[in-house]
Scaffold this motif. Structure first.
Motif, PDB file in Angstrom:
ATOM      1  N   PRO A 121      39.990 -28.666 -19.238  1.00  0.00           N
ATOM      2  CA  PRO A 121      40.976 -29.703 -19.537  1.00  0.00           C
ATOM      3  C   PRO A 121      41.969 -29.233 -20.601  1.00  0.00           C
ATOM      4  O   PRO A 121      41.603 -28.571 -21.570  1.00  0.00           O
ATOM      5  N   ASP A 122      43.224 -29.566 -20.365  1.00  0.00           N
ATOM      6  CA  ASP A 122      44.326 -29.290 -21.288  1.00  0.00           C
ATOM      7  C   ASP A 122      44.641 -27.809 -21.438  1.00  0.00           C
ATOM      8  O   ASP A 122      45.329 -27.415 -22.383  1.00  0.00           O
ATOM      9  N   LYS A 123      44.131 -26.981 -20.515  1.00  0.00           N
ATOM     10  CA  LYS A 123      44.493 -25.565 -20.488  1.00  0.00           C
ATOM     11  C   LYS A 123      44.950 -25.223 -19.078  1.00  0.00           C
ATOM     12  O   LYS A 123      44.664 -25.930 -18.123  1.00  0.00           O
ATOM     13  N   ARG A 124      45.681 -24.104 -18.993  1.00  0.00           N
ATOM     14  CA  ARG A 124      46.295 -23.716 -17.729  1.00  0.00           C
ATOM     15  C   ARG A 124      45.741 -22.379 -17.245  1.00  0.00           C
ATOM     16  O   ARG A 124      45.129 -21.624 -18.004  1.00  0.00           O
ATOM     17  N   GLU A 125      46.001 -22.096 -15.978  1.00  0.00           N
ATOM     18  CA  GLU A 125      45.671 -20.799 -15.407  1.00  0.00           C
ATOM     19  C   GLU A 125      46.247 -19.704 -16.301  1.00  0.00           C
ATOM     20  O   GLU A 125      47.394 -19.784 -16.749  1.00  0.00           O
ATOM     21  N   GLY A 126      45.429 -18.712 -16.624  1.00  0.00           N
ATOM     22  CA  GLY A 126      45.857 -17.628 -17.493  1.00  0.00           C
ATOM     23  C   GLY A 126      45.518 -17.845 -18.958  1.00  0.00           C
ATOM     24  O   GLY A 126      45.517 -16.897 -19.737  1.00  0.00           O
ATOM     25  N   ASP A 127      45.231 -19.098 -19.346  1.00  0.00           N
ATOM     26  CA  ASP A 127      44.799 -19.370 -20.721  1.00  0.00           C
ATOM     27  C   ASP A 127      43.379 -18.849 -20.910  1.00  0.00           C
ATOM     28  O   ASP A 127      42.614 -18.706 -19.956  1.00  0.00           O
ATOM     29  N   ARG A 128      43.039 -18.632 -22.159  1.00  0.00           N
ATOM     30  CA  ARG A 128      41.708 -18.144 -22.504  1.00  0.00           C
ATOM     31  C   ARG A 128      40.870 -19.268 -23.100  1.00  0.00           C
ATOM     32  O   ARG A 128      41.405 -20.127 -23.795  1.00  0.00           O
ATOM     33  N   ILE A 129      39.581 -19.198 -22.829  1.00  0.00           N
ATOM     34  CA  ILE A 129      38.636 -20.031 -23.566  1.00  0.00           C
ATOM     35  C   ILE A 129      37.675 -19.089 -24.270  1.00  0.00           C
ATOM     36  O   ILE A 129      37.385 -17.994 -23.784  1.00  0.00           O
ATOM     37  N   ARG A 130      37.223 -19.514 -25.431  1.00  0.00           N
ATOM     38  CA  ARG A 130      36.270 -18.712 -26.196  1.00  0.00           C
ATOM     39  C   ARG A 130      34.865 -19.018 -25.719  1.00  0.00           C
ATOM     40  O   ARG A 130      34.576 -20.146 -25.313  1.00  0.00           O
ATOM     41  N   THR A 131      34.013 -18.012 -25.751  1.00  0.00           N
ATOM     42  CA  THR A 131      32.627 -18.216 -25.351  1.00  0.00           C
ATOM     43  C   THR A 131      31.703 -17.884 -26.512  1.00  0.00           C
ATOM     44  O   THR A 131      32.107 -17.258 -27.487  1.00  0.00           O
ATOM     45  N   ALA A 132      30.469 -18.328 -26.391  1.00  0.00           N
ATOM     46  CA  ALA A 132      29.429 -18.036 -27.377  1.00  0.00           C
ATOM     47  C   ALA A 132      28.214 -17.490 -26.635  1.00  0.00           C
ATOM     48  O   ALA A 132      27.904 -17.927 -25.523  1.00  0.00           O
ATOM     49  N   ILE A 133      27.558 -16.524 -27.238  1.00  0.00           N
ATOM     50  CA  ILE A 133      26.341 -15.953 -26.665  1.00  0.00           C
ATOM     51  C   ILE A 133      25.155 -16.615 -27.340  1.00  0.00           C
ATOM     52  O   ILE A 133      25.016 -16.559 -28.569  1.00  0.00           O
ATOM     53  N   HIS A 134      24.314 -17.264 -26.540  1.00  0.00           N
ATOM     54  CA  HIS A 134      23.100 -17.891 -27.049  1.00  0.00           C
ATOM     55  C   HIS A 134      21.927 -17.004 -26.677  1.00  0.00           C
ATOM     56  O   HIS A 134      21.766 -16.617 -25.521  1.00  0.00           O
TER      57      HIS A 134
END
Length: 185
Positions: free
Chosen positions: A36-49
């Motif tokens: 939500p509120d992001k577009r194709e090509g945008d990045r999301i941050r991830t976390a390693i659990h």
């Protein structure tokens, strides 16, 4: 092959977005990853659990994940199945009514849904889990129960199918979880 929608957000669990996204494509499916509120090509941050013997998982910075579709431009009706990864993202995504509407669509139309780890938080916020056996990260057991579901306490590398829903406790279950989901597709 199936066209799948994957809903994620910042601080999604790294393995729980990367592995299904790539593995389901390798199986021949099309996977559109949105936030939500992001577009194709945008990045999301991830976390390693990781599970290192502490009372809960540890968290480390993960990789950036590049979205390949735009949330506001997709319609759940165009997809054959839904993938909900875990991590911290479901905690706040469940507050977005647009996300909950998308999740409801898949259940109302009896389409396959795969949720792992904290993904159960989205399920519990969107629908009644009455009649479903649901696995999740153990800290989500109360939410599953409060939503009417039967919490399935299974080994961390196992998955469970209940109707059109496949769930698992965490990323060590990827082989079982993805195989079961692929069977439903």
């Amino acid at each position: 092959m199936a066209r799948l929608l994957l809903i994620a957000g910042d601080f999604v669990e790294d393995y729980e977005i990367m592995v299904p996204f790539q593995a389901l494509q390798a199986m021949g499916h099309t996977v559109d990853a949105v936030c939500p509120d992001k577009r194709e090509g945008d990045r999301i941050r991830t976390a390693i659990h990781d599970f290192e013997g502490d009372q809960t998982y540890t968290e480390k910075p993960g990789h950036d994940f590049i979205l390949n579709a735009t949330f506001s431009e997709v319609s759940a009706a165009d997809y054959d199945g839904l993938v909900i990864p875990g991590g911290r993202a479901p905690e706040y995504l469940r507050l977005d009514e647009r996300v909950l509407e998308a999740v409801r669509h898949f259940f109302e139309h009896e389409k396959p849904v795969a949720a792992i780890c904290h993904g159960a938080q989205l399920l519990a916020a969107a629908i009644s889990l009455s009649g479903f056996r649901v696995s999740a990260y153990p800290a989500c057991a109360p939410e599953v129960s409060l939503a009417g579901g039967d919490y399935a306490q299974i080994e961390v590398d196992q998955a469970i199918t209940s109707g059109k829903l496949v769930t698992a406790p965490a990323w060590p279950a990827h082989p079982a979880w993805l195989a079961r989901f692929n069977e439903l597709l």
